[in-house]
Design an enzyme around this catalytic site. Structure first.
Site, short mmCIF file in Angstrom:
data_model
loop_
_atom_site.label_atom_id
_atom_site.label_comp_id
_atom_site.label_asym_id
_atom_site.label_seq_id
_atom_site.Cartn_x
_atom_site.Cartn_y
_atom_site.Cartn_z
N ASP A 47 -6.33 -3.12 -4.25
CA ASP A 47 -5.75 -4.00 -3.24
C ASP A 47 -6.43 -5.37 -3.34
O ASP A 47 -7.57 -5.46 -3.78
CB ASP A 47 -6.01 -3.38 -1.84
CG ASP A 47 -4.92 -3.73 -0.85
OD1 ASP A 47 -4.02 -4.52 -1.21
OD2 ASP A 47 -4.96 -3.21 0.27
N THR A 93 0.85 -1.20 0.00
CA THR A 93 0.00 0.00 0.00
C THR A 93 0.88 1.25 0.00
O THR A 93 0.62 2.22 -0.72
CB THR A 93 -0.93 -0.01 1.23
OG1 THR A 93 -1.79 -1.16 1.14
CG2 THR A 93 -1.79 1.25 1.29
N ARG A 141 5.70 -3.76 9.21
CA ARG A 141 4.51 -3.51 10.04
C ARG A 141 4.71 -4.06 11.45
O ARG A 141 4.37 -3.42 12.44
CB ARG A 141 3.26 -4.13 9.42
CG ARG A 141 2.05 -4.04 10.34
CD ARG A 141 0.77 -4.57 9.72
NE ARG A 141 0.35 -3.73 8.62
CZ ARG A 141 -0.11 -4.19 7.46
NH1 ARG A 141 -0.19 -5.49 7.25
NH2 ARG A 141 -0.48 -3.36 6.52
N1 LIG Z 1 10.19 0.03 2.97
C1 LIG Z 1 9.60 0.59 4.04
N2 LIG Z 1 10.20 1.58 4.71
C2 LIG Z 1 9.62 2.11 5.80
N3 LIG Z 1 8.42 1.73 6.29
C3 LIG Z 1 7.77 0.77 5.65
C4 LIG Z 1 8.33 0.15 4.49
N4 LIG Z 1 7.47 -0.78 4.05
C5 LIG Z 1 6.43 -0.75 4.88
N5 LIG Z 1 6.60 0.17 5.85
C6 LIG Z 1 5.68 0.45 6.95
O1 LIG Z 1 5.00 -0.75 7.29
C7 LIG Z 1 3.62 -0.53 7.43
C8 LIG Z 1 2.85 -1.49 6.57
O2 LIG Z 1 3.06 -1.22 5.21
P1 LIG Z 1 1.89 -1.40 4.12
O3 LIG Z 1 0.58 -1.04 4.71
O4 LIG Z 1 2.30 -0.67 2.91
O5 LIG Z 1 1.96 -2.96 3.88
P2 LIG Z 1 1.11 -3.84 2.83
O6 LIG Z 1 2.10 -4.63 2.06
O7 LIG Z 1 0.18 -2.98 2.06
O8 LIG Z 1 0.31 -4.83 3.79
P3 LIG Z 1 -1.10 -5.60 3.50
O9 LIG Z 1 -0.76 -6.77 2.61
O10 LIG Z 1 -1.54 -6.05 4.85
O11 LIG Z 1 -2.03 -4.62 2.87
C9 LIG Z 1 3.37 0.95 7.11
O12 LIG Z 1 3.21 1.63 8.33
C10 LIG Z 1 4.62 1.42 6.45
O13 LIG Z 1 4.92 2.71 6.90
MG LIG Z 2 -1.89 -2.88 2.10
#
Ligand SMILES: Nc1ncnc2c1ncn2[C@@H]1O[C@H](COP(=O)(O)OP(=O)(O)OP(=O)(O)O)[C@@H](O)[C@H]1O
Ligand SMILES: [Mg+2]
Length: 360
Positions: free
Chosen positions: A121, A77, A229
């Site tokens: 998503d 995301t 996360r």
């Molecule tokens: N490369 C990164 N650097 C810094 N913070 C990160 C990074 N990747 C993710 N985060 C932090 O981790 C958290 C989760 O990230 P995100 O919501 O984008 O994950 P996602 O892959 O979309 O998860 P889901 O599959 O559950 O939707 C967020 O708060 C984000 O700030």
């Molecule tokens: Mg996500």
């Protein structure tokens, strides 16, 4: 205690579960990196995506469709929002399960502005008719809107402005090939290295205005299961502890003490993970044992053991799924500080193909 973190109903949260709980959702917005430079780790993905976006910008064109695949909490995301920000484009956010009918998708697509980023998503959970409409929209920027029913129904073609679809999925394998092929670029997100998670933790601590020592960040990173996360969530719990029990500064000792209160061990295993391993080792001498038997032994549902505990145990090389049942690896014995009984079936004497599990 309900360990199930696969449903949408708010359940008692699992500290090391990778899906987002309510508190995560509230703070994630504040902790999200805003551009590619701020995004930590995933070097390959960042480099490739940077090229894709730069080239599109230089051409004054809309960026190609991007598919982001990877486990929960790795930054899908976040990256989708970065893509929009880097392109200077607005972003529309929806998800596969929210699109029940092709008409829902048609309504979204037809209201997009030129160059807009559409973030879809859980794209693997879209309905079939919507998926088929998406094929045409992605390829030709056109949809056929069906008006009327039965023999009198007619398809009215509708031109769409060029847009960038960013799809996210935790299950890339479930995407039908025709859909996968329509993405110009696919980013596979990997679990993060401890050093990268340390950077995530330092960055978040700074944003949350928490003082943290390098060794404190390392302690949390090592227990975060390769997932930003989880790193951010553990950081918040450790911060609570540091505030209540100490002067608010997160040192290595404070981090370790806090996480032992929350029953997250040195490798990031929680109570359920350890219960499964302990049963496997102590009750079944390391296996092989059937999943149902193992589940009964820890007093959990079969699905909970299989979907919640096992994936991480397998990834960590602590447990193996074999045709004859679940087997503990030597690393599991070592992690729990136990000695494998001589001639245990789960040991190197197992025979019929099990040797290779243990490298003997
Ligand atoms: N490369 C990164 N650097 C810094 N913070 C990160 C990074 N990747 C993710 N985060 C932090 O981790 C958290 C989760 O990230 P995100 O919501 O984008 O994950 P996602 O892959 O979309 O998860 P889901 O599959 O559950 O939707 C967020 O708060 C984000 O700030
Ligand atoms: Mg996500």
């Amino acid at each position: 205690m309900n360990w199930d973190d696969t449903t949408d109903t708010p359940a008692p949260e699992r500290l090391v579960g990778a899906s987002a709980d309510r508190e995560d959702q509230a703070v994630e917005a504040a902790l999200r990196p805003k551009d590619l430079d701020e995004f930590i780790g995933q070097e390959k993905v960042r480099e490739q995506l940077d090229l894709v976006l730069r080239a599109a910008r230089a051409r004054g064109a809309t960026a190609d469709h991007v598919l982001l695949s990877g486990a929960p909490g790795l930054g899908k995301t976040t990256l989708s929002m970065i893509i929009a920000a880097e392109m200077g484009a607005p972003i529309r956010i929806t998800s596969g399960p929210a699109i029940q009918h092709a008409g829902d998708l048609a309504a979204i697509l037809s209201s997009l502005q030129e160059g807009e980023v559409l973030f879809l998503d859980e794209i693997h959970r879209m309905s079939r008719p919507a998926e088929e409409m998406l094929y045409m929209a992605m390829e030709d920027f056109r949809v056929d809107v069906i008006v009327g029913k039965g023999p009198g129904a007619t398809a009215i073609p509708l031109e769409l402005p060029p847009f960038t679809l960013v799809g996210a999925t935790t299950r890339a394998g479930l995407l039908p090939p025709p859909l996968r092929d329509r993405f110009g670029f696919t980013a596979h997100m990997e679990f993060y290295e401890p050093a990268e998670l340390e950077r995530v933790i330092h960055r978040s601590a700074h944003l949350l205005d928490v003082e943290i020592a390098a060794a404190g960040a390392a302690e949390i990173a090592g227990r975060s299961r390769g997932t930003p996360r989880i790193a951010n969530r553990l950081l918040r719990r450790v911060r609570d502890y540091a505030q209540v029990k100490a002067d608010g500064v997160i040192t290595k000792e404070i981090a370790a003490a806090a996480l032992s209160v929350y029953e997250v061990d040195s490798r990031g295993l929680d109570r359920l993970d350890r219960a499964v391993l302990q049963a496997l080792l102590k009750l079944f001498a390391g296996g092989p044992v059937g999943l149902s038997t193992l589940a009964v032994a820890v007093g959990e549902e079969r699905e909970t053991v299989e979907e919640v505990a096992e994936p991480f145990l397998v990834r960590e090389g602590l447990l193996a799924r074999t045709p004859r049942g679940r087997v503990a690896t030597p690393a599991a014995w070592a992690h729990l500080g136990l000695t494998a009984p001589h001639g245990a079936t789960g040991g190197a004497t197992g025979g019929n193909g099990q040797q290779d599990l243990f490298g003997t």
